[in-house]
Write a protein that holds these residues in place. Structure first.
Motif, short mmCIF file in Angstrom:
data_model
loop_
_atom_site.label_atom_id
_atom_site.label_comp_id
_atom_site.label_asym_id
_atom_site.label_seq_id
_atom_site.Cartn_x
_atom_site.Cartn_y
_atom_site.Cartn_z
N LEU A 142 -1.43 0.88 1.53
CA LEU A 142 -0.36 0.88 0.53
C LEU A 142 -0.91 1.00 -0.88
O LEU A 142 -1.98 0.49 -1.18
N ALA A 143 -0.12 1.64 -1.74
CA ALA A 143 -0.43 1.72 -3.17
C ALA A 143 0.82 1.28 -3.92
O ALA A 143 1.92 1.25 -3.38
N ASP A 144 0.64 0.93 -5.17
CA ASP A 144 1.79 0.57 -5.99
C ASP A 144 2.62 1.81 -6.30
O ASP A 144 2.08 2.90 -6.35
N PRO A 145 3.89 1.65 -6.42
CA PRO A 145 4.62 0.40 -6.58
C PRO A 145 5.00 -0.27 -5.25
O PRO A 145 5.42 -1.42 -5.25
N LEU A 146 4.85 0.43 -4.12
CA LEU A 146 5.28 -0.15 -2.85
C LEU A 146 4.47 -1.38 -2.46
O LEU A 146 5.02 -2.34 -1.94
N LEU A 147 3.17 -1.40 -2.74
CA LEU A 147 2.34 -2.55 -2.39
C LEU A 147 2.89 -3.83 -3.01
O LEU A 147 3.04 -4.85 -2.33
N THR A 148 3.22 -3.77 -4.27
CA THR A 148 3.76 -4.95 -4.95
C THR A 148 5.09 -5.38 -4.34
O THR A 148 5.33 -6.57 -4.13
N ARG A 149 5.95 -4.44 -4.02
CA ARG A 149 7.26 -4.77 -3.45
C ARG A 149 7.12 -5.39 -2.06
O ARG A 149 7.84 -6.34 -1.72
N VAL A 150 6.21 -4.87 -1.24
CA VAL A 150 5.99 -5.45 0.10
C VAL A 150 5.46 -6.87 -0.04
O VAL A 150 5.91 -7.78 0.66
N ARG A 151 4.50 -7.06 -0.94
CA ARG A 151 3.96 -8.41 -1.15
C ARG A 151 5.04 -9.39 -1.60
O ARG A 151 5.09 -10.52 -1.13
N LEU A 152 5.90 -8.94 -2.49
CA LEU A 152 6.99 -9.79 -2.97
C LEU A 152 7.96 -10.15 -1.83
O LEU A 152 8.38 -11.30 -1.70
N THR A 153 8.28 -9.19 -0.98
CA THR A 153 9.17 -9.43 0.15
C THR A 153 8.58 -10.45 1.11
O THR A 153 9.26 -11.37 1.57
N ILE A 154 7.29 -10.31 1.40
CA ILE A 154 6.62 -11.25 2.31
C ILE A 154 6.56 -12.64 1.69
O ILE A 154 6.85 -13.64 2.36
N ARG A 155 6.24 -12.71 0.42
CA ARG A 155 6.17 -14.01 -0.27
C ARG A 155 7.54 -14.69 -0.30
O ARG A 155 7.65 -15.90 -0.06
N THR A 156 8.59 -13.93 -0.57
CA THR A 156 9.94 -14.48 -0.61
C THR A 156 10.34 -15.05 0.75
O THR A 156 10.89 -16.16 0.83
N ALA A 157 10.07 -14.31 1.82
CA ALA A 157 10.39 -14.80 3.17
C ALA A 157 9.63 -16.09 3.45
O ALA A 157 10.20 -17.06 3.96
N LYS A 158 8.35 -16.12 3.09
CA LYS A 158 7.53 -17.31 3.32
C LYS A 158 8.07 -18.51 2.54
O LYS A 158 8.16 -19.62 3.08
N GLU A 159 8.45 -18.30 1.29
CA GLU A 159 8.99 -19.38 0.47
C GLU A 159 10.30 -19.95 1.04
O GLU A 159 10.62 -21.11 0.82
N HIS A 160 11.03 -19.11 1.78
CA HIS A 160 12.29 -19.55 2.39
C HIS A 160 12.10 -20.01 3.84
O HIS A 160 13.08 -20.22 4.55
N GLY A 161 10.85 -20.15 4.26
CA GLY A 161 10.57 -20.65 5.60
C GLY A 161 10.90 -19.66 6.70
O GLY A 161 11.25 -20.07 7.80
N ALA A 162 10.76 -18.38 6.43
CA ALA A 162 11.06 -17.35 7.43
C ALA A 162 9.86 -16.45 7.64
O ALA A 162 8.95 -16.37 6.81
N MET A 163 9.88 -15.78 8.78
CA MET A 163 8.83 -14.81 9.10
C MET A 163 9.41 -13.75 10.03
O MET A 163 10.45 -13.96 10.66
N ARG A 164 8.75 -12.61 10.09
CA ARG A 164 9.17 -11.52 10.98
C ARG A 164 8.44 -11.66 12.30
O ARG A 164 7.27 -12.02 12.35
N THR A 165 9.15 -11.35 13.36
CA THR A 165 8.55 -11.39 14.69
C THR A 165 9.18 -10.31 15.56
O THR A 165 10.28 -9.85 15.29
#
Length: 192
Positions: free
Chosen positions: A92-115
């Motif tokens: 990944l390269a920006d700007p998508l890299l930053t957006r993916v990282r933000l999405t993963i961080r947001t899910a983690k902060e809300h106690g969620a994960m993908r499976t």
């Protein structure tokens, strides 16, 4: 690998989050007689030869490999809740890299994960090797029926996040000889 012409899905927008929006300056480089568009002295214009079918096929294969790596890396990073997973910048390269990282961080902060499993069937819709940087557009039918956002503690699906099949698009961009996915969007309202 399948190559389709752009426009088959004329109303379709773009894979998994954003659109690359860079612009390049035009004209001569101040203080020189070089034209940045072609690398030749101003006044001696020369266009690069059109890309051969072998070059297009090679670029398409490399872009699809980067896209597959991106999906795998983002699934793994999402599964473990690591927005700085080392595989992400490999594909990944920006700007998508930053957006993916933000999405993963947001899910983690809300106690969620993908499976689960995300199925993909990408095709190349266009190749532009004359662009600086070179780009390849990819269209995919993502099947997320087996890919869920779940609560980390209970492992139950987060309400309102049921998966389905939908159109996704991505842009692969060649940076320093490497193809990276730099833009993308999911079109969940557009089934495939």
């Amino acid at each position: 690998m399948r190559v389709r012409r752009a426009g088959r899905f004329s109303g379709a927008a773009l894979t998994l989050l954003t659109v690359l929006g860079g612009t390049l300056a035009c004209g001569s480089v101040p203080g020189t007689d070089l034209d940045p568009g072609d690398g030749f002295p101003a006044g001696r214009q020369s266009r690069p030869a059109p890309a051969s079918s072998a070059e297009i096929a090679t670029a398409s294969q490399a872009a699809l490999a980067a896209y597959a790596g991106y999906l795998d890396a983002s699934r793994e990073a999402s599964r473990v809740g690591d927005p700085f997973h080392p595989a992400l910048p490999k594909y990944l390269a920006d700007p998508l890299l930053t957006r993916v990282r933000l999405t993963i961080r947001t899910a983690k902060e809300h106690g969620a994960m993908r499976t689960g499993t995300l199925k993909s069937d990408p095709v190349v819709t266009s190749v532009d090797l004359d662009n600086v940087p070179a780009t390849v557009e990819i269209q995919d039918c993502l099947d997320a029926t087996g890919y869920r956002l779940v609560d980390v503690k209970t492992k139950k699906a987060v309400p309102g996040t049921s998966g389905r099949r939908y159109l996704a698009t991505a842009t692969a961009t060649r940076f320093a000889g490497r193809w990276l996915i730099s833009a993308g969007a999911a079109h969940e309202e557009q089934p495939c």
